[in-house]
Design an enzyme around this catalytic site. Structure first.
Site, mmCIF file in Angstrom:
data_model
loop_
_atom_site.group_PDB
_atom_site.id
_atom_site.type_symbol
_atom_site.label_atom_id
_atom_site.label_comp_id
_atom_site.label_asym_id
_atom_site.label_seq_id
_atom_site.Cartn_x
_atom_site.Cartn_y
_atom_site.Cartn_z
ATOM 1 N N GLU A 266 0.729 -1.182 -0.217
ATOM 2 C CA GLU A 266 0.218 -0.370 -0.368
ATOM 3 C C GLU A 266 0.684 1.538 -0.026
ATOM 4 O O GLU A 266 0.673 2.128 -0.506
ATOM 5 C CB GLU A 266 -1.257 0.023 1.318
ATOM 6 C CG GLU A 266 -2.442 -0.815 0.891
ATOM 7 C CD GLU A 266 -2.796 -0.155 2.211
ATOM 8 O OE1 GLU A 266 -2.729 0.199 3.131
ATOM 9 O OE2 GLU A 266 -4.404 -0.278 1.179
ATOM 10 N N HIS A 287 8.234 -27.008 -1.391
ATOM 11 C CA HIS A 287 7.692 -28.236 -2.124
ATOM 12 C C HIS A 287 6.488 -27.180 -2.949
ATOM 13 O O HIS A 287 5.378 -28.252 -3.582
ATOM 14 C CB HIS A 287 7.152 -29.036 -1.654
ATOM 15 C CG HIS A 287 8.491 -29.342 -0.654
ATOM 16 N ND1 HIS A 287 8.679 -30.810 -0.995
ATOM 17 C CD2 HIS A 287 8.863 -29.259 0.595
ATOM 18 C CE1 HIS A 287 10.514 -30.865 -0.181
ATOM 19 N NE2 HIS A 287 10.549 -29.995 0.750
ATOM 20 N N LYS A 403 -13.873 0.573 -4.061
ATOM 21 C CA LYS A 403 -15.432 0.701 -2.845
ATOM 22 C C LYS A 403 -15.900 1.123 -4.551
ATOM 23 O O LYS A 403 -17.508 1.452 -4.204
ATOM 24 C CB LYS A 403 -14.571 1.419 -1.974
ATOM 25 C CG LYS A 403 -13.423 0.862 -0.928
ATOM 26 C CD LYS A 403 -13.272 1.880 -0.470
ATOM 27 C CE LYS A 403 -12.366 1.340 0.563
ATOM 28 N NZ LYS A 403 -11.943 3.095 1.385
#
Ligand code: PA5
Length: 415
Positions: A266, A287, A403
């Site tokens: 951010e 793995h 948003k």
């Protein structure tokens, strides 16, 4: 002090670092920089008092928050383990009905309190979760009892949550104006849940303070590990290494990695720039992503987060009678921690040989003070690294895009 070492030549431009640090110091959002010295003592004792109350009357504390309002304290709690009979649970960090249902089932009929944490006081995910838990509280404790069990950590003066907390008489704690969400773990945002979980927050703050004091004592900025780490990142980005993998051999540090990804992602991912922060847990991920790391695209650099003394517990590989059926006789009596260290050494060498620049951040132990120091180290290096790449470390304008679309689709008035 947190130690940093790298196989990379880092050319530190001290003038550039000094300018960046002075810009950070003068930024109105740089309150976290002085926090280990400047903490509001009155609020600190109110937090301890509230934590005592919660530990006395609740089996669970539901911490409702997202992003910087939950990742920091969750990271510390997951790293050190919950040390109290009141367990901290997390809500409001997704919109999944299944997750909410799991929480409700876990709480059952037990006594619980809620810590709603939102600096803006308007973030949708926690606000919705808060409604559900308020409903549950109201049914169980009535209006007066509910108000006594809600602890609101939010802005000192504004936001919907602030207004509601005043109106309903919730106990309130403040996210300081000069500290943004992802830099807020050492404020009430983190300190209330941590104290409830039985974490020694005094030691956490002391660890952060000693890291801060060590930086202040250093006359050559180039000797500060956080400066070296930030500069190394900027140097590698210029060489087109645009993805950083934070790796650890301690699974308990998984949420430290989650917090780190949010902090750096951010802070730096702006203007179509920035290093993409990713994380792995070893040896598990050797793995799964191990093949890609060893032989995939060469745009990755790796930072291994090592705990020098992870804990008092260790186990020797058991000696079993009879033939060497599992082929592990050569490991009998070797300590597991030692084998983990050797796996680390082997991985670092393999990745370097495969063309990945590998650096190491070493913390002395898995304790409150080490974690406090690590938090300060990462916050400092993150802000500096973002400044060196020319972006504002303290805003997050891009978060609004989803948003706005969501509000439009949900029919929120004005969208
Ligand atoms: O770092 C940040 O500022 C964000 O991740 C916020 O913490 C997150 O969006 C939650 O915001 P708020 O605390 O206002 O609900």
């Amino acid at each position: 002090m947190i130690n940093f070492s790298t196989d990379q030549p880092i050319a530190i431009n001290l003038n550039q670092v000094e300018v960046a640090l002075s810009e950070i110091r003068n930024d109105p959002m740089s309150g976290w920089l002085e926090l280990p010295d400047d903490y509001n003592c009155a609020e600190f004792s109110a937090i301890k008092k509230a934590a005592e109350q919660i530990r006395g009357d609740s089996k669970f504390l539901v911490c409702i928050g997202i992003g910087g309002s939950y990742l920091g304290h969750r990271a510390i709690i997951e790293a050190l383990g919950q040390k109290s009979s009141t367990r901290v649970l997390y809500a409001g960090n997704s919109l999944s009905p299944r997750s909410l249902d799991k929480l409700f089932n876990e709480i059952g009929d037990a006594d619980f309190s809620v810590n709603i944490i939102s600096k803006s006081g308007t973030t949708t995910e926690p606000a919705i979760a808060f409604r559900f838990f308020k409903e549950k509280l109201l049914k169980k404790y009535g209006r007066e009892g509910t108000a006594k069990r809600i602890y609101a950590t939010t802005d000192a003066n504004k936001g919907a949550l602030h207004g509601e907390a005043i109106q309903e008489g919730y106990t309130r704690f403040v996210v300081p104006d000069n500290i943004g969400g992802r830099y807020s773990v050492l404020t009430a945002v983190g300190l209330l849940p941590l104290t409830v979980a039985g974490i020694n927050v005094d030691a956490l703050l002391t660890g952060a303070k000693s890291e801060k004091d060590d930086y202040a004592k250093e006359s050559n900025l180039g000797n500060i590990p956080a400066v070296q780490y930030a500069t190394m990142r900027a140097t590698l980005l210029q060489q087109k290494y645009d993805t950083e993998i934070l790796a650890t051999f301690e699974p308990d540090l998984q949420y430290i990695e989650e917090w780190w990804k949010q902090l750096f992602g951010e802070s730096e991912g702006k203007n179509h720039q920035g290093i993409f922060p990713a994380s792995v847990i070893y040896t598990t991920d050797l793995h799964s992503l191990g093949q890609y790391l060893q032989e995939g695209r060469r745009n990755i650099f790796e930072t291994v987060l090592t705990v020098e003394h992870p804990g008092l517990v260790d186990f020797a590989v058991p000696t079993l009678p009879g033939a060497d059926v599992d082929g592990l006789k050569y490991l009998e009596d070797r300590m597991l921690g030692d084998i983990n260290n050797i796996a680390r050494e082997a991985t670092i060498t393999a990745h370097r040989t495969g063309g990945i620049p590998v650096s190491e951040i070493t913390m002395p132990g898995l304790s409150e003070s080490s974690l406090g120091a690590l938090i300060y180290f990462f916050e400092y290096s993150c802000a500096l690294s973002a400044k060196l790449s020319g972006v504002n470390p303290f805003d997050q304008p891009g978060v609004e895009a989803y948003k706005n679309n969501m509000f439009h689709l949900l029919g929120k008035p004005g969208f």
